[in-house]
Design a protein around this motif. Structure first.
Motif, PDB file in Angstrom:
ATOM      1  N   THR A   1      97.076 -43.619  89.475  1.00  0.00           N
ATOM      2  CA  THR A   1      97.795 -42.769  90.427  1.00  0.00           C
ATOM      3  C   THR A   1      98.154 -41.407  89.821  1.00  0.00           C
ATOM      4  O   THR A   1      98.058 -40.386  90.486  1.00  0.00           O
TER       5      THR A   1
ATOM      6  N   SER B   1      96.564 -54.257  82.839  1.00  0.00           N
ATOM      7  CA  SER B   1      97.147 -52.939  82.590  1.00  0.00           C
ATOM      8  C   SER B   1      98.646 -52.949  82.923  1.00  0.00           C
ATOM      9  O   SER B   1      99.471 -52.412  82.183  1.00  0.00           O
TER      10      SER B   1
ATOM     11  N   HIS C   1      94.500 -52.436  75.972  1.00  0.00           N
ATOM     12  CA  HIS C   1      94.938 -53.708  76.550  1.00  0.00           C
ATOM     13  C   HIS C   1      94.828 -54.832  75.526  1.00  0.00           C
ATOM     14  O   HIS C   1      93.914 -54.814  74.697  1.00  0.00           O
TER      15      HIS C   1
END
Ligand code: A3P
Length: 345
Positions: free
Chosen positions: A102, A190, A312
């Motif tokens: 985003t 994530s 990750h």
């Protein structure tokens, strides 16, 4: 005496030299900006005007100059009035999905001369306390812009919060809604990684992803785990569709925004009825970061903060497979509803 005069002369030469270098740098920066900013048509909610109109030169200059001063609170009321600047409610919102990319999407869209971004996540519609402050409070949080520019904000919590679709609908039933998605299991990991980092910073203990994502009693996927629930995109989207027709949404491929952002941005430009202005020039791959970064002109460029693009943790492959199988039918439904298909497993 002679020595004093020489020193004075040297000082003058130094000042003149600095001024000359400064002017050259300024011109170079301006040329870089103007190069990429071609005249564009005015943008508003009735965006179908076929005839492109020129964006005034001052827009180009002020987009990064005056608007920056405004953000810092340095511009006077007179400047605001003189340049016809306004704080507009957003005409488009990036409603989610958390960890979908985003921030990258918002920052990249802000490269467009007709787009102005709200820098902070405002959390107006998902936070009852903020919502109770009213629409003028929300407008007051918006950046200053020229009337023909569009304002975009992003608050990823909007996508998953029950009350939000109705509240946004009440504000503007024809608003454009952007959703950026990633392969659901990767997104969940994530999400976990972000929370884990926060816990580690506070010296708190936290379970492994596998323990949270899988119910140890049933060995099934734990749908109570928020990171899993958020990745069931179709469930959330269905709530939104009670208020908005599917045409009002645009789905962005967050995985492709990482590897090849330009085509995704061009699709968004089209959805927002913006002329295509973001180009390959504005995006360059930074090998150290491992991501695309943003170039506004030859002087000003930036990469996203280090909190974007975390490494990750390794996840047990059997858990990954279990999650992928779990998400599969929801993904199929999501493709069907949105008309956008991904190569998710
Ligand atoms: P990871 O940290 O898991 O890699 P959000 O802004 O919604 O929180 O999304 C964060 C994600 O944006 C990051 O997830 C990262 O992969 C992705 N991303 C996409 N484009 C990026 C870019 N140009 N720079 C940094 N991160 C980017």
């Amino acid at each position: 005496m002679l020595f004093k005069q020489q020193a004075l002369l040297r000082q003058k030469l130094f000042v003149l030299g600095s001024l000359a270098i400064g002017s050259v740098l300024y011109l170079v920066a301006r040329v870089g900006t103007l190069d990429r900013l071609q005249p564009i048509c005015p943008i508003d909610s009735r965006l179908s005007t076929p005839e492109p109109e020129q964006i005034p030169l001052r827009t180009l200059q002020f987009k990064r100059g005056l608007l920056h001063e405004l953000r810092k609170g340095n511009a006077t009321k007179e400047q605001i009035r003189l340049h016809n600047l306004v704080q507009q409610l957003p005409q488009a919102i990036i409603i989610g999905v958390r960890k979908g990319g985003t921030r990258a999407l918002l920052e990249m869209l802000n490269l467009h001369p007709a787009v102005v971004k709200a820098s902070q996540e405002i959390h107006f519609f998902d936070n009852d306390q903020n919502y109770a402050r009213g629409i003028d409070w929300y407008r007051g949080k918006m950046p200053f812009s020229f009337p023909h520019q569009i304002t975009i904000e992003k608050s990823p919590a909007y996508f998953i919060t029950d009350e939000v679709p109705e509240r946004i609908f009440k504000m503007n039933s024809s608003i454009k809604l952007l959703i950026i998605v990633r392969e659901p299991t990767t997104r969940a990991v994530s999400d976990y990684t972000q929370v884990l980092e926060g816990k580690e910073r506070k010296n708190k203990t936290y379970h492994k992803f596998e323990k949270l994502a899988i119910d140890t009693n049933t060995c099934e996927v734990n749908t109570k785990y928020k990171a899993v629930r958020t990745s069931i995109y179709t469930k959330h989207l269905e709530r939104w569709l009670k208020y908005f027709p599917v045409e009002q949404f645009h789905i962005v491929d967050g995985d492709r925004l990482i590897t090849d952002p330009l085509p995704e941005l061009q699709l968004v430009e089209r959805f927002l009825h913006l002329p295509s202005r973001i180009s390959q020039y504005n995006l360059y791959f930074n090998a150290t970061r491992g991501f695309y970064c943003l170039r506004f002109n030859i002087v000003f460029n930036k990469c996203l903060a280090g909190s974007k693009g975390r490494i990750h943790p390794e996840v047990d492959p059997s858990v990954v497979t279990k999650l992928q199988r779990f998400f599969h039918p929801f993904n199929q439904k999501f493709y069907q509803i949105t008309g956008r298909t991904f190569n998710w497993p």
